[in-house]
Design a protein around this motif. Sequence first.
Motif, PDB file in Angstrom:
ATOM      1  N   UNK A   1      32.831 -23.396  18.817  1.00 51.31           N
ATOM      2  CA  UNK A   1      31.667 -22.798  18.169  1.00 51.31           C
ATOM      3  C   UNK A   1      30.545 -23.813  17.989  1.00 51.31           C
ATOM      4  N   UNK A   2      30.945 -25.049  17.617  1.00 55.33           N
ATOM      5  CA  UNK A   2      29.941 -26.132  17.483  1.00 55.33           C
ATOM      6  C   UNK A   2      29.234 -26.313  18.814  1.00 55.33           C
ATOM      7  N   UNK A   3      30.019 -26.414  19.891  1.00 60.28           N
ATOM      8  CA  UNK A   3      29.431 -26.671  21.212  1.00 60.28           C
ATOM      9  C   UNK A   3      28.528 -25.535  21.665  1.00 60.28           C
ATOM     10  N   UNK A   4      28.990 -24.294  21.447  1.00 59.94           N
ATOM     11  CA  UNK A   4      28.162 -23.159  21.861  1.00 59.94           C
ATOM     12  C   UNK A   4      26.856 -23.152  21.074  1.00 59.94           C
ATOM     13  N   UNK A   5      26.954 -23.456  19.770  1.00 55.66           N
ATOM     14  CA  UNK A   5      25.758 -23.424  18.930  1.00 55.66           C
ATOM     15  C   UNK A   5      24.760 -24.480  19.416  1.00 55.66           C
ATOM     16  N   UNK A   6      25.280 -25.651  19.692  1.00 55.73           N
ATOM     17  CA  UNK A   6      24.442 -26.759  20.187  1.00 55.73           C
ATOM     18  C   UNK A   6      23.770 -26.368  21.499  1.00 55.73           C
ATOM     19  N   UNK A   7      24.575 -25.752  22.388  1.00 55.41           N
ATOM     20  CA  UNK A   7      24.056 -25.398  23.711  1.00 55.41           C
ATOM     21  C   UNK A   7      22.973 -24.327  23.600  1.00 55.41           C
ATOM     22  N   UNK A   8      23.260 -23.258  22.838  1.00 53.18           N
ATOM     23  CA  UNK A   8      22.328 -22.130  22.839  1.00 53.18           C
ATOM     24  C   UNK A   8      21.063 -22.394  22.016  1.00 53.18           C
ATOM     25  N   UNK A   9      21.131 -23.453  21.191  1.00 55.39           N
ATOM     26  CA  UNK A   9      19.934 -23.836  20.425  1.00 55.39           C
ATOM     27  C   UNK A   9      18.727 -23.981  21.367  1.00 55.39           C
ATOM     28  N   UNK A  10      18.975 -24.483  22.554  1.00 55.03           N
ATOM     29  CA  UNK A  10      17.887 -24.722  23.505  1.00 55.03           C
ATOM     30  C   UNK A  10      17.561 -23.504  24.366  1.00 55.03           C
ATOM     31  N   UNK A  11      18.217 -22.405  24.078  1.00 50.83           N
ATOM     32  CA  UNK A  11      17.964 -21.239  24.928  1.00 50.83           C
ATOM     33  C   UNK A  11      17.606 -19.995  24.110  1.00 50.83           C
ATOM     34  N   UNK A  12      17.175 -20.224  22.860  1.00 50.77           N
ATOM     35  CA  UNK A  12      16.817 -19.086  22.013  1.00 50.77           C
ATOM     36  C   UNK A  12      15.444 -18.566  22.455  1.00 50.77           C
ATOM     37  N   UNK A  13      15.303 -17.245  22.543  1.00 50.77           N
ATOM     38  CA  UNK A  13      14.002 -16.640  22.846  1.00 50.77           C
ATOM     39  C   UNK A  13      13.662 -15.654  21.729  1.00 50.77           C
ATOM     40  N   UNK A  14      12.366 -15.460  21.463  1.00 49.35           N
ATOM     41  CA  UNK A  14      12.021 -14.630  20.298  1.00 49.35           C
ATOM     42  C   UNK A  14      12.316 -13.149  20.494  1.00 49.35           C
ATOM     43  N   UNK A  15      12.285 -12.704  21.750  1.00 47.46           N
ATOM     44  CA  UNK A  15      12.499 -11.270  21.992  1.00 47.46           C
ATOM     45  C   UNK A  15      13.557 -11.081  23.060  1.00 47.46           C
ATOM     46  N   UNK A  16      14.216  -9.918  23.044  1.00 53.45           N
ATOM     47  CA  UNK A  16      15.163  -9.668  24.144  1.00 53.45           C
ATOM     48  C   UNK A  16      14.398  -9.565  25.457  1.00 53.45           C
ATOM     49  N   UNK A  17      15.044  -9.950  26.538  1.00 49.93           N
ATOM     50  CA  UNK A  17      14.411  -9.849  27.856  1.00 49.93           C
ATOM     51  C   UNK A  17      14.205  -8.376  28.214  1.00 49.93           C
ATOM     52  N   UNK A  18      13.153  -8.066  28.985  1.00 47.44           N
ATOM     53  CA  UNK A  18      12.950  -6.650  29.353  1.00 47.44           C
ATOM     54  C   UNK A  18      14.125  -6.085  30.131  1.00 47.44           C
ATOM     55  N   UNK A  19      14.951  -6.955  30.710  1.00 46.71           N
ATOM     56  CA  UNK A  19      16.089  -6.459  31.495  1.00 46.71           C
ATOM     57  C   UNK A  19      17.406  -6.550  30.724  1.00 46.71           C
ATOM     58  N   UNK A  20      17.342  -6.621  29.365  1.00 46.02           N
ATOM     59  CA  UNK A  20      18.555  -6.490  28.535  1.00 46.02           C
ATOM     60  C   UNK A  20      18.662  -5.037  28.087  1.00 46.02           C
TER      61      UNK A  20
END
Length: 647
Positions: A538-557
């Motif tokens: 969980x620590x690793x995933x949190x660290x990794x996804x910190x750099x991939x957060x986007x404010x809105x869902x992608x139009x293709x989600x």
Amino acid sequence: NPSCVDYHPIKNAIWSPGEKIPYSALTRTLLEIEDISSRLKIIEILSNYFRSCIVLTPDSLLASLYLCLNKLGPAYEGLELGVAETSLMKVIAQSTGRTMAQIKADIKETGDIGLVAEKSRTNQKMLFQPAPLTVVGVFQNLKEISQMTGHASQSMKIEKIKKMFIACKDTEARYLIRSLAGKLRIGLAEMSVLQALALACAKTPPNQSFPPKQLNAAKNMKEDAFKSYYDDLVLILKSTYCECPNYDLIIPVILKVGIKKLPEHCKLTPGIPLKPMLAHPTKGVQEVLDRFEGLKFTCEWKYDGERAQIHIDGKNVHIYSRNQEDNTSKYPDIISRLHLCRTDSVESCILDCETVAWDTETKTILPFQVLSTRKRKDAKEDEIKVQVSVYMFDLLYFNGESLIKKPFLERRNILKQNFKESEGQFYFARSLDTSTMEEVQEFLEESVKGNCEGLMVKTLEKDATYEIAKRSHNWLKLKKDYLEGVGDTLDVVVIGGYLGKGKRTGTYGGFLLACYDQENEEYQSICKIGTGFTDENLQNHTEFFKNHVVPHPKPYYRFEDSLRPDHWFEPVQVWEIKCADLSLSPVHRAALGIVDPQKGISLRFPRFIRIREDKTIEDATSAQQVADMYSNQDQIKNQKFASKTVE
Ligand code: ATP
């Protein structure tokens, strides 16, 4: 307007014949695509841009294609920009007079450094107007940036980027900075780009003199005839790309002779990795026997390691991964021992193999987790701790000849005649040619005892060619998992995270996962997951996804509002998941419309197994596969049978 139906490749282009293509011509096209969700429309818009390239400036087609794909060259060349986000922020700050703090705050708000770059540029005052950017110029610069190495390379990179950034107009800054950040954010999959290229060539054939006679072939042909002509070109282009995934070779040939003749020029070649053949999951021995009734087949142990394509051409040897990355420097030990497996007859070849971690003392296969601790690049042979052995299971090319159209039985014979085993180093995949239920079952159990994942069952004579890049029905996988659950694990994309509570405060406590619908190129929610993780995971995933957060869902989600996570993520990572079963779901969107018009499919009791580093997000389990897995469950089959009997 590039999207108009009657697009004229010369009149509608914003540049003239022979003139270099302004970068803005490409970025305007990307801008137009960005807000569109219809794949057909996207393909049409992009194809119109390609048509103008073909007619006016053919030598810019290659650079245009690479920029659309956000690639610098074929995967196996491993070119990477190596530019950190903070360096890009510095460029924006230094060129616009804004502070790093302002830029950081904007990025936090919008989640898109490209938009921030574009917005910041409006503040910029310029004394001299730099020369406009061109498509070829930008691509060349990106390539040069990727080749800069050593001590002063970071500052040299920044200088080069700054020069381009200062020359940007309108939306150019948005796409330039996004390209540099490695995220184009237009949801353009490679197959759509190939389709757009085929459509462009179908309408406006590339090998004409200027001015071209044929500007829109679609107008002179009946709709059906044009469609089948275009479909044909798509097929040829896609299959050539599978055999020879290198646009540097393909594009010049297309420009010279067109797509139809492409296969004569771009073929399977040692040194160019091809996309591998994949297998279909099954739910047990009976299903295998049913599917292969009347066919000769063989069962092979399914080794749990890493796929390795070994290419030999005289003294040149390369090892490529499942995703065509060059793994040669990861396996110097295999390279130096290759003489142990090849006989003198081998001049050139492409071997399909699985490498597994090997215990040299007990002479047994070790689990995948051990292999994953090996150094990924530039390993030194004498420092290697995890030893490997290689299991050869197919031969795709031999002494100047492609074998992929030959049946597996013949390929296997050539393999066994020209290669040999060597203890602890090289083996042929253990196999059994049988068709009795008992023997298959026994062989499956042996494979599991031998630390394998189960069996691969392959046709031998009929329908037994090597199908590049395909999840083929001629290869079936029979995993030990079927004994416990649904027959196979799923590989899904992580699209959002839920903040943890209690013990998990400070990390994510759960995630929203999605499968990939190839038809519509969208990611459809399939389940929430919160189990199978260690605290360290969980620590690793949190660290990794910190750099991939986007404010809105992608139009293709695709998801239902009630599932909205605390943070949305870029689609960047694939996880392997196990579940108890698959069920229809009123909230999840996976495979919506395939099995049920209103309901999607979700996973019950999903558990995290591991990250699939070797899979791209487009390799995730597809909506169709999810639907097949659902329908293949005994309880669903029985239901169908029961309702048929009642009818
Ligand atoms: P997974 O590895 O989770 O099963 P996948 O999508 O990577 O999924 P599959 O088509 O399911 O691939 O299984 C094929 C993989 O199994 C190959 O990519 C290869 O790495 C591995 N493998 C191990 N043994 C064999 C074998 N005897 N023949 C073919 N592939 C094998």
